[in-house]
Scaffold this motif. Structure first.
Motif, PDB file in Angstrom:
ATOM      1  N   ILE A 274       0.837  -1.205   0.000  1.00 37.71           N
ATOM      2  CA  ILE A 274       0.000   0.000   0.000  1.00 37.71           C
ATOM      3  C   ILE A 274       0.869   1.250   0.000  1.00 37.71           C
ATOM      4  CG2 ILE A 274      -1.723   1.332   1.277  1.00 37.71           C
ATOM      5  CD1 ILE A 274      -2.873  -1.165   0.091  1.00 37.71           C
ATOM      6  N   CYS A 275       1.848   1.308   0.931  1.00 35.47           N
ATOM      7  CA  CYS A 275       2.654   2.524   1.076  1.00 35.47           C
ATOM      8  C   CYS A 275       4.142   2.319   0.810  1.00 35.47           C
ATOM      9  CB  CYS A 275       2.476   3.108   2.477  1.00 35.47           C
ATOM     10  SG  CYS A 275       3.096   2.052   3.806  1.00 35.47           S
ATOM     11  N   GLY A 276       4.594   1.065   0.669  1.00 42.77           N
ATOM     12  CA  GLY A 276       5.993   0.803   0.363  1.00 42.77           C
ATOM     13  C   GLY A 276       6.904   0.697   1.570  1.00 42.77           C
ATOM     14  N   ALA A 277       6.351   0.746   2.785  1.00 42.84           N
ATOM     15  CA  ALA A 277       7.182   0.642   3.992  1.00 42.84           C
ATOM     16  C   ALA A 277       7.667  -0.796   4.178  1.00 42.84           C
ATOM     17  CB  ALA A 277       6.393   1.086   5.214  1.00 42.84           C
ATOM     18  N   PHE A 278       8.844  -0.939   4.805  1.00 47.79           N
ATOM     19  CA  PHE A 278       9.362  -2.261   5.132  1.00 47.79           C
ATOM     20  C   PHE A 278       8.779  -2.725   6.465  1.00 47.79           C
ATOM     21  CE2 PHE A 278      12.864  -1.109   2.206  1.00 47.79           C
ATOM     22  CZ  PHE A 278      12.868  -2.266   1.430  1.00 47.79           C
ATOM     23  N   LEU A 279       8.334  -3.965   6.503  1.00 48.63           N
ATOM     24  CA  LEU A 279       7.861  -4.596   7.729  1.00 48.63           C
ATOM     25  C   LEU A 279       8.667  -5.866   7.946  1.00 48.63           C
ATOM     26  CD1 LEU A 279       4.021  -4.283   7.042  1.00 48.63           C
ATOM     27  CD2 LEU A 279       5.385  -2.797   8.509  1.00 48.63           C
ATOM     28  N   SER A 280       8.876  -6.222   9.192  1.00 51.24           N
ATOM     29  CA  SER A 280       9.623  -7.434   9.509  1.00 51.24           C
ATOM     30  C   SER A 280       8.691  -8.520  10.020  1.00 51.24           C
ATOM     31  CB  SER A 280      10.694  -7.131  10.569  1.00 51.24           C
ATOM     32  OG  SER A 280      11.282  -8.335  11.032  1.00 51.24           O
ATOM     33  N   VAL A 281       8.988  -9.750   9.663  1.00 48.96           N
ATOM     34  CA  VAL A 281       8.165 -10.859  10.159  1.00 48.96           C
ATOM     35  C   VAL A 281       8.340 -11.018  11.667  1.00 48.96           C
ATOM     36  CG1 VAL A 281       8.226 -12.101   7.979  1.00 48.96           C
ATOM     37  CG2 VAL A 281       9.960 -12.592   9.703  1.00 48.96           C
ATOM     38  N   TYR A 282       9.324 -10.325  12.242  1.00 47.97           N
ATOM     39  CA  TYR A 282       9.535 -10.385  13.685  1.00 47.97           C
ATOM     40  C   TYR A 282       8.910  -9.192  14.411  1.00 47.97           C
ATOM     41  CZ  TYR A 282      12.953 -13.833  12.184  1.00 47.97           C
ATOM     42  OH  TYR A 282      13.550 -14.924  11.602  1.00 47.97           O
ATOM     43  N   ASP A 283       8.170  -8.330  13.675  1.00 43.04           N
ATOM     44  CA  ASP A 283       7.511  -7.179  14.310  1.00 43.04           C
ATOM     45  C   ASP A 283       6.410  -7.643  15.271  1.00 43.04           C
ATOM     46  OD1 ASP A 283       8.957  -5.120  13.236  1.00 43.04           O
ATOM     47  OD2 ASP A 283       7.668  -4.890  11.479  1.00 43.04           O
ATOM     48  N   SER A 284       6.188  -6.860  16.329  1.00 43.22           N
ATOM     49  CA  SER A 284       5.115  -7.153  17.281  1.00 43.22           C
ATOM     50  C   SER A 284       3.794  -6.621  16.753  1.00 43.22           C
ATOM     51  CB  SER A 284       5.425  -6.493  18.632  1.00 43.22           C
ATOM     52  OG  SER A 284       5.414  -5.085  18.495  1.00 43.22           O
ATOM     53  N   ASP A 285       2.690  -7.045  17.390  1.00 44.28           N
ATOM     54  CA  ASP A 285       1.376  -6.545  16.966  1.00 44.28           C
ATOM     55  C   ASP A 285       1.274  -5.039  17.184  1.00 44.28           C
ATOM     56  OD1 ASP A 285       1.478  -6.795  19.684  1.00 44.28           O
ATOM     57  OD2 ASP A 285      -0.569  -7.546  19.924  1.00 44.28           O
ATOM     58  N   ARG A 286       1.941  -4.494  18.222  1.00 44.52           N
ATOM     59  CA  ARG A 286       1.910  -3.060  18.476  1.00 44.52           C
ATOM     60  C   ARG A 286       2.616  -2.289  17.364  1.00 44.52           C
ATOM     61  NH1 ARG A 286      -1.733  -0.892  20.175  1.00 44.52           N
ATOM     62  NH2 ARG A 286      -1.440   0.405  18.353  1.00 44.52           N
ATOM     63  N   ARG A 287       3.758  -2.809  16.947  1.00 46.64           N
ATOM     64  CA  ARG A 287       4.515  -2.178  15.860  1.00 46.64           C
ATOM     65  C   ARG A 287       3.697  -2.200  14.565  1.00 46.64           C
ATOM     66  NH1 ARG A 287       6.049  -0.523  11.847  1.00 46.64           N
ATOM     67  NH2 ARG A 287       8.099  -0.523  10.861  1.00 46.64           N
ATOM     68  N   LEU A 288       3.031  -3.299  14.281  1.00 46.13           N
ATOM     69  CA  LEU A 288       2.225  -3.397  13.065  1.00 46.13           C
ATOM     70  C   LEU A 288       1.002  -2.483  13.147  1.00 46.13           C
ATOM     71  CD1 LEU A 288       2.397  -7.258  12.470  1.00 46.13           C
ATOM     72  CD2 LEU A 288       3.648  -5.467  11.259  1.00 46.13           C
ATOM     73  N   ALA A 289       0.395  -2.398  14.339  1.00 47.71           N
ATOM     74  CA  ALA A 289      -0.763  -1.504  14.517  1.00 47.71           C
ATOM     75  C   ALA A 289      -0.350  -0.053  14.296  1.00 47.71           C
ATOM     76  CB  ALA A 289      -1.368  -1.684  15.900  1.00 47.71           C
ATOM     77  N   ASP A 290       0.842   0.315  14.771  1.00 46.62           N
ATOM     78  CA  ASP A 290       1.342   1.676  14.546  1.00 46.62           C
ATOM     79  C   ASP A 290       1.521   1.945  13.059  1.00 46.62           C
ATOM     80  OD1 ASP A 290       1.356   2.171  17.239  1.00 46.62           O
ATOM     81  OD2 ASP A 290       3.493   1.762  17.507  1.00 46.62           O
TER      82      ASP A 290
END
Length: 326
Positions: A274-290
């Motif tokens: 959607i926006c091109g940001a990098f996400l990690s498969v090790y991110d927490s639910d809080r980080r993903l919600a942010d």
């Protein structure tokens, strides 16, 4: 402050404090933002993000938007094509960035480039319904500003934020579940990993070491001569030289050192489509919600929805104008 002042001007008018002479504008005036009249000005979407375009140089007014919409329904003016062109350019640039990111990941890990489509995972019927409610509440807020008391739009905007938070939390749970499945398929670390290779020891600079030796020899000679103060000073100078940063020797064989040694972490990145940001498969639910509740993601989500809406509108208009042959 300028951005906040402009938002208040949109909601309450430039003369909200009674100290500004209102200009009798029409929606078609040159200093009125046509993109805002059509429903969305990109300058408002990315404030205080790396995509911040600054405040829009033209006037935003909900009252003028209402006048434009009334004339638009009569077929007098239509600025939708200008809005479509503006946001299409933003999306093309974003998609290019996503393409570059995917190619970069594919070079490192082919699986990473095709592992997960964020939009497919998170755009469930429940999420689409929440998005529909958010759009409706935003429309209600605009209507309240035009004809209702001040407290009404404030409450409507609070409800929008609550709905967005709920949507972001639910999206993060969906993506976290997908990431957990993706993570389970990754190679697991060995139960007893081999010890890390020792880090290279920085070699002292030969010139500095030579100066240190000279100072120590001088201190020894002065001490034998009974010149205690001078000998002490020479020792202090030698100690000061020892504290100088050592010269770093280049690493000749990088294969001897692990990723941890050179501070490179394998985060198993995925790209938000959607926006091109990098996400990690090790991110927490809080980080993903942010991420899902962040201005950058919400902004690109909004312009993609708006572009799809405009394209459907133009498709319907163009096909309805085709004469039916008997």
């Amino acid at each position: 402050m300028d951005a906040m002042r402009k938002q208040l001007d949109v909601l309450m008018g430039a003369n909200r404090n009674g100290d500004v002479r209102e200009v009798n504008r029409k929606y078609y005036d040159r200093d009125v933002c046509r993109l805002f009249l059509s429903g969305l000005c990109p300058h408002e979407l990315f404030q205080l993000t790396k995509m911040d375009m600054g405040p829009c140089p033209k006037v935003h007014s909900l009252q003028l938007r209402k006048e434009y919409e009334e004339e638009n329904e009569k077929g007098v003016d239509n600025y939708d094509r200008e809005l479509e062109d503006a946001i299409d350019r933003l999306i093309v640039e974003c998609d290019r960035k996503i393409g570059r990111a995917l190619r970069r990941l594919e070079d490192e890990d082919a699986k990473a480039a095709i592992a997960i489509s964020v939009s497919e995972v998170t755009q469930t019927p429940e999420m689409l319904e929440l998005s529909k409610q958010i759009k409706q509440k935003l429309k209600e807020a605009d209507q309240h500003v035009i004809r209702g008391p001040t407290s009404c739009p404030v409450r409507a905007l609070e409800e929008v934020e609550e709905l967005r938070t709920t949507r972001a939390d639910k999206q993060s749970i969906l993506l976290l579940d997908a990431f957990n499945k993706d993570r389970a398929s990754l190679p697991q670390p060995l139960p007893n990993p081999p010890p890390l290779a020792p880090l290279p020891v920085a070699a002292p600079d030969p010139h500095i070491q030579e100066m240190i030796n000279e100072k120590l020899k001088k201190a020894e000679d002065l001490g034998e001569m009974g010149m205690v103060d001078e000998a002490q000073k020479a020792l202090e100078e030698a100690e000061a030289l020892k504290k100088l940063p050592a010269r770093q020797e280049p690493v000749l064989d990088s294969s001897k050192y692990t990723a941890a040694d050179v501070r490179i972490t394998d985060q198993k990145l995925r790209v938000c489509d959607i926006c091109g940001a990098f996400l990690s498969v090790y991110d927490s639910d809080r980080r993903l919600a942010d991420h899902f509740g962040g201005k950058l993601h919400l902004g690109y989500m909004q312009i993609r929805d708006k572009l799809a809406e405009l394209q459907v509108l133009w498709y319907n208009v163009s096909h309805s104008s085709i004469p039916i042959l008997s």
